[in-house]
Structures are given as structure tokens and as C-alpha cells.
Design a protein around this motif. Structure first.
Motif, PDB file in Angstrom:
ATOM      1  N   ASN A 198       4.332   0.067   2.005  1.00 33.50           N
ATOM      2  CA  ASN A 198       3.658  -1.074   2.608  1.00 33.50           C
ATOM      3  C   ASN A 198       3.146  -0.660   3.987  1.00 33.50           C
ATOM      4  O   ASN A 198       3.909  -0.228   4.847  1.00 33.50           O
ATOM      5  CB  ASN A 198       4.628  -2.249   2.731  1.00 33.50           C
ATOM      6  CG  ASN A 198       3.914  -3.523   3.138  1.00 33.50           C
ATOM      7  OD1 ASN A 198       2.834  -3.491   3.687  1.00 33.50           O
ATOM      8  ND2 ASN A 198       4.547  -4.665   2.859  1.00 33.50           N
ATOM      9  N   LEU A 220       7.791  -3.613  -1.618  1.00 28.86           N
ATOM     10  CA  LEU A 220       6.896  -3.456  -2.750  1.00 28.86           C
ATOM     11  C   LEU A 220       7.718  -3.078  -3.968  1.00 28.86           C
ATOM     12  O   LEU A 220       8.482  -2.104  -3.937  1.00 28.86           O
ATOM     13  CB  LEU A 220       5.847  -2.364  -2.482  1.00 28.86           C
ATOM     14  CG  LEU A 220       4.977  -2.520  -1.225  1.00 28.86           C
ATOM     15  CD1 LEU A 220       3.996  -1.347  -1.127  1.00 28.86           C
ATOM     16  CD2 LEU A 220       4.219  -3.831  -1.245  1.00 28.86           C
ATOM     17  N   TYR A 278      -1.670  -1.122   1.465  1.00 30.19           N
ATOM     18  CA  TYR A 278      -0.495  -0.353   1.052  1.00 30.19           C
ATOM     19  C   TYR A 278      -0.942   1.011   0.550  1.00 30.19           C
ATOM     20  O   TYR A 278      -2.078   1.191   0.100  1.00 30.19           O
ATOM     21  CB  TYR A 278       0.340  -1.100   0.006  1.00 30.19           C
ATOM     22  CG  TYR A 278      -0.169  -1.012  -1.409  1.00 30.19           C
ATOM     23  CD1 TYR A 278       0.311  -0.033  -2.288  1.00 30.19           C
ATOM     24  CD2 TYR A 278      -1.103  -1.943  -1.897  1.00 30.19           C
ATOM     25  CE1 TYR A 278      -0.136   0.025  -3.596  1.00 30.19           C
ATOM     26  CE2 TYR A 278      -1.549  -1.886  -3.197  1.00 30.19           C
ATOM     27  CZ  TYR A 278      -1.071  -0.901  -4.053  1.00 30.19           C
ATOM     28  OH  TYR A 278      -1.508  -0.827  -5.349  1.00 30.19           O
TER      29      TYR A 278
END
Length: 596
Positions: A79, A86, A104
Motif C-alpha cells: 500500500n 491489502l 499501491y
């Protein structure tokens, strides 16, 4: 007080950061809505072009905050927007995204391939050398870059993306040579940029003299080819091409007319040469028989003298048989002169026909003068230079023929009346001899010995006047001899003229073939130009290209995909060691505190 001052920055930081965390936590309650996605593919290559590492930075434009799913064949994800987690499940990457842009990073799997195969090789003083051995070297360096399609990857990027390959060089690089590359100053350094068009393989080369060699590496950017080509000027260009095409067409018509005129000139010159050859042969034969005519005339004169002497002697001793042979000899001489006159008449007719053909052909050559400026324009028109030279040479030869003819035309015109006069004179002499022979024959038939005195007087008078006739005949044969000798030179000139017009005719014929071919190839030049421009636009303008996700075919609403590729630097060992020392990583709070 000191403690309060130290806590104040931290409190301010919490006041800034905590609301964003609270907003992100609240956003996790609903489904997120993504309007578009951008992908930037970062790849690191070894110095020789072999792929080392590759990752993608994804930018999602989130219209409504909430739970979001993106896809990619990643070995790991990170991220870059906030501290939220994530979740990765196969290709699916799930996360809670706040409204706005969400970033990301996805590190690609080991089996990922770039769309391009890039090979980099190095030569020092003409010999190949490994990149690891180059640092600190001196000499003439050549860097070769070969780009091609990677058969293991999706060809859509290779066929639609433009490569910009740049090399930044310090001032230690001298005598730079980069064919096809664009050289620019970048501060105190220089930058060489190459462009590779979509769907093209290229071999690029950079040469330079280096001292204590180091290299920052090769930077490659790949983006869709969207060349904004302005076609508003196309009409002006095609109008110019139409003008050129029309001019070439007019040139071809002019050369066709010239070819026709030169052909007529050549036919006339050939006819003149053939007629001149007949005339030359006739005058030569006539000149050859002149000695016989003069000899026969001498014999006639001697015979007349003998007859006159015989008649003056005793009549009883006269040989009448010899006298009776005289009319026949005179008649034969008259017939010979008549044949000569007829031959001269035929020769005159042939000459008149040949002269008329030559006169018409030469007068058919145009009088228009072509200036040096017009010839220079013709050379610059784009026509074949060798063909234009033949045209100019042919024009010069035709003008030379016309000028020469105008100088000798009086001599040509004087031949016909001369032949007519000679033919008439010979005819008159033959008629006179026939008359003498007839009168003499009649006199011999109707005369007895009692009228011999009258015959003696007539023969004596004929013998005395025949000398004048013989002198005129000798003068005539002398004139024929001079005419035959002089006409050899004239015939040689006419033959040369015919040969020259033949070569001119061949040259102009070839020129006409060339201008006809040029006209055929350029008559549709404006349409061909439009077609080529449209083909170029179609080949290189990929503005209608719709981006496709590099990381997964499941991703939708992909707005752009770009590639940023860089080869590793070549550095001396001590420099590399400095860079290799790991810096102490700073935490999030440490970085945040530095803001204050």
C-alpha cells in the motif's frame, strides 16, 4: 515547559493523521466504485539488457470509498497510500479505498516478461567487452542496442507503443557519434535520445571516446504512439504535386512533338542521302565517260579534216565509201549526247525530290529558343538527369543542323538550275549533230560528182566550225569533272548529316520513352501522395488504441499503461560500495516528525 514544547509537534501530527485514519475506517463499510485505472510498469535491467526486476505502480481513481478489488499476478503487494492492509487472494487484491486516488505497488511474479526484447552490448576499441569489465577504462567505446518483439509477451504493446531510448553522458564522453539519435544538452551533461516506432525492430549505436569510463545506464520509456499529424496543409502539398504532374505531362507532350519533328527530319535526311548517292554515282559515271566523248569528238574532228582534205584533192582519187560512213558516226555521237542529257534530267529530278524533303524537314525544326534558365528549371524538375541531358543535347544538335543548313542552302539551291543548263546544252549539241548527220546523208544520196564542189565547201566549213564545238565539249567535260570531285565532299557532308539525324532520332526516341514513363509514374502523384500520407498516419498514429491491463486481463476501465525501463549503471568499485551501504530506514513517525 521543555516537555510541553516537545509534545506539541507530536500532538499536531496526531491531529493531522488521526482524522484520515478515521475517514478510512468509515470508508470500509460500503462497496467502493472505481472510475479508471492507470498502470506504470517499472523494470530494471542488467547492463546487458537482461530483465532483473519488475513491479507496477497502480493508480485507482475512486469515485466512492469502500471495499475495492483489483487484479494482478503479483508475488507481493504494498500500500502506497495509507497504512491499511491489502489482502491478496490469487490474482485478486482486496482493500478499503478512500475517495480520490489510491496507489499501491505490485511486485510481479518471476515469470513475467516485458513486451520487448532488449539486448545491449559494448565494444572497446573494436573488441567486445563485458559490462562488468568496463568501469574506469579508456578508449573508443561503442554501445549497441537491439530492440525487438518478445515472442513470450503480448504483442499488443510492441505493435502500438513508441520507445524513447535515452542515454545521459557526462562531459568525459568526447567525439560523440549517434546515427539517428537526437543530441541535446542537459545541464553540463549531454543526452542522446533514440526513437523506435511501433512494430519496428531497431539496431541503435552510440560511439564516443571515453576516459575513466562510467555510465549511468539506459533509460527507456514506452508509451502509446499518438502522433498528432496535421493534415490541413495536405491540400497545398497536393496542389504543388498537381502542378509538377501537369508540368511533366506538358514536357512529355513537347518531347513527343520534338520526337515527331526529328523523325521527319531524319526521314528527309535519309532521302537526301539516297538521292545524293544516286546523283554521285551518275555524275561519276558521266565524268568517267567524258574522256570517251572527248576522244570520239577528236575522232570526228580528225575525220572531218581528212574528208575535207580528201575532197579538196583530185575527185577521181576520192574514196566515196569512207565519206558515206561519216553520217553514221555523227548519229552515234548525237545518241550518246542524248543519253547523257537524259541521265542528267533523271539526276536533276532525284536531286529536286531529295532537296525538297531536306528543306521541309529542316524547316520543321521549331525556331523557339530555350534559355539557360529554362534548362536549369528542367534539371530541377525532378526528371531523370540523364534523360534531361539527352534532351538538351538533342535540342543543341537540332539547332546546329538548322543553323548549318541556313548557311549552305544557297549552294543546294544552285545545283538544280546548273543541272538543267548542262542538260539543255548537251541536248542542243546532240540535236545539232543529228541535223548535220541528216543533211550529210541526204547530200550524199542526191549528189553526183558534178555537185562535189558544193559538198567540198560544206565539209570544209563544218570541219572548221567543229573545232569550236569540240572546245565547248572539252570545257563541258572539265566542268563535269570538277562537279564530280566537289560533289564527293558534298555527299560526305550529306551522309554525315543523315547519320547525325539518325543518332538524334534515336536519342530523342529514348528521351520520349523516358518522359512517357515519368509521366505515367507521376500523373497520379497527388492521389499517391495522399495515399502514402494516410498509410503513414494509419501506421504510426495509435490514438484510437484502447489500453489493456499489463498485469491482468480481468482489470477493466484501464485508462493508461506506461513502461519505465532502466539498465543498471556501470560504476567503479569504490563508487558502487558507497551506494551499497544501507541507509538506516526511517519509520513513518520519524518521517512525519521531520515535517516539523
Amino acid at each position: 515547559m521543555m516537555r510541553t514544547k516537545k509534545l506539541l509537534p507530536a500532538a499536531l501530527a496526531l491531529m493531522i493523521v488521526l482524522p484520515s485514519f478515521l475517514d478510512q475506517a468509515a470508508a470500509a463499510e460500503g462497496e467502493g466504485k472505481i472510475t479508471s485505472k492507470d498502470e506504470v510498469v517499472y523494470a530494471t535491467l542488467e547492463a546487458n539488457g537482461k530483465l532483473d526486476d519488475i513491479y507496477v505502480v497502480n493508480t485507482l481513481n475512486v469515485a466512492e470509498a469502500g471495499k475495492t478489488v483489483d487484479y494482478g499476478e503479483y508475488s507481493s503487494v504494498k500500500n502506497l497510500t495509507n497504512l491499511s492492509k491489502l489482502d491478496q487472494d490469487g490474482e485478486a487484491v482486496q482493500f478499503d479505498a478512500p475517495e480520490g486516488k489510491f496507489y499501491y505497488q505490485g511486485n510481479m511474479a518471476d515469470n513475467t516478461e516485458l513486451p520487448w526484447s532488449i539486448d545491449v552490448s559494448y565494444l572497446l576499441d573494436g573488441s567486445k567487452i563485458e559490462a562488468s569489465e568496463l568501469a574506469g577504462k579508456n578508449g573508443q567505446l561503442e554501445i549497441r542496442i537491439h530492440t525487438a518483439a518478445n515472442e513470450k509477451a503480448d504483442a499488443i504493446y510492441f505493435e502500438n507503443y513508441l520507445l524513447q531510448i535515452s542515454l545521459q553522458l557526462s562531459n568525459s564522453y568526447q567525439n560523440l557519434e549517434a546515427e539517428g539519435g537526437m543530441l541535446a544538452n542537459a545541464g553540463k551533461n549531454k543526452q542522446i535520445t533514440f526513437t523506435v516506432m511501433p512494430g519496428k525492430e531497431e539496431d541503435l549505436s552510440l560511439k564516443a571516446d571515453v576516459d575513466d569510463f562510467e555510465f549511468t545506464g539506459i533509460n527507456i520509456a514506452a508509451v502509446p504512439s499518438t502522433l498528432p499529424i496535421d493534415t490541413s496543409e495536405m491540400e497545398n502539398m497536393t496542389d504543388d504535386m498537381s502542378t509538377l504532374s501537369d508540368a511533366i505531362s506538358e514536357l512529355n507532350k513537347g518531347v513527343a512533338d520534338l520526337n515527331k519533328g526529328v523523325s521527319q527530319l531524319n526521314d528527309g535526311a535519309a532521302s537526301l542521302r539516297d538521292g545524293s548517292a544516286k546523283y554521285k554515282n551518275g555524275i561519276s559515271q558521266l565524268n568517267g565517260s567524258s574522256s570517251q566523248i572527248v576522244g570520239a569528238s577528236n575522232s570526228i574532228g580528225d575525220a572531218l579534216k581528212k574528208i575535207s582534205t580528201s575532197l579538196s584533192s583530185d575527185t577521181a582519187q576520192m574514196d566515196m565509201r569512207s565519206l558515206s560512213e561519216l553520217p553514221e558516226g555523227l548519229t552515234q555521237l548525237a545518241d550518246g549526247m542524248k543519253q547523257t542529257a537524259n541521265a542528267l534530267t533523271v539526276l536533276r529530278e532525284n536531286y529536286a525530290a531529295a532537296y525538297g524533303a531536306l528543306d521541309g524537314a529542316v524547316k520543321g525544326i521549331p525556331d523557339q529558343q530555350v534559355s539557360e534558365e529554362e534548362i536549369a528549371v528542367l534539371y530541377k524538375s525532378g526528371a531523370d538527369a540523364s534523360v534531361v541531358k539527352k534532351l538538351v543535347d538533342s535540342y543543341a544538335a537540332a539547332q546546329t543542323v538548322k543553323g548549318t543548313y541556313s548557311q549552305v542552302q544557297k549552294a543546294f539551291a544552285a545545283v538544280d538550275p546548273t543541272l538543267s543548263q548542262i542538260s539543255g546544252s548537251v541536248t542542243e549539241m546532240g540535236t545539232a549533230l543529228n541535223g548535220i548527220a541528216g543533211e550529210l546523208s541526204a547530200s550524199l544520196k542526191n549528189t553526183d560528182m558534178s555537185g562535189l564542189d558544193q559538198l567540198q565547201k560544206g565539209i570544209k566549213e563544218l570541219s572548221s566550225k567543229y573545232g569550236q564545238f569540240h572546245s565547248g565539249l572539252v570545257g563541258y567535260t572539265g566542268g563535269v569533272s570538277k562537279l564530280a570531285t566537289s560533289y564527293n565532299d558534298l555527299h560526305t557532308g550529306i551522309t554525315g548529316l543523315a547519320d547525325g539525324t539518325g543518332e538524334l532520332n534515336n536519342g530523342v526516341g529514348k528521351l520520349h520513352d523516358g518522359t512517357s514513363k515519368l509521366n505515367d509514374e507521376t500523373k497520379d502523384l497527388p492521389d499517391q501522395m495522399k495515399q502514402k500520407i494516410n498509410e503513414m498516419i494509419k501506421e504510426y498514429d495509435k490514438s484510437d488504441f484502447e489500453p489493456v491491463s499489463f498485469v491482468s486481463a480481468k482489470n477493466e476501465k484501464v485508462a493508461s499503461v506506461q513502461f519505465v525501463i532502466k539498465t543498471k549503471a556501470i560504476e567503479k568499485e569504490e563508487q558502487a560500495e558507497k551506494k551499497a551501504k544501507p541507509e538506516k530506514k526511517k519509520g513513518f513517525w520519524a518521517l512525519l516528525m521531520e515535517l516539523f
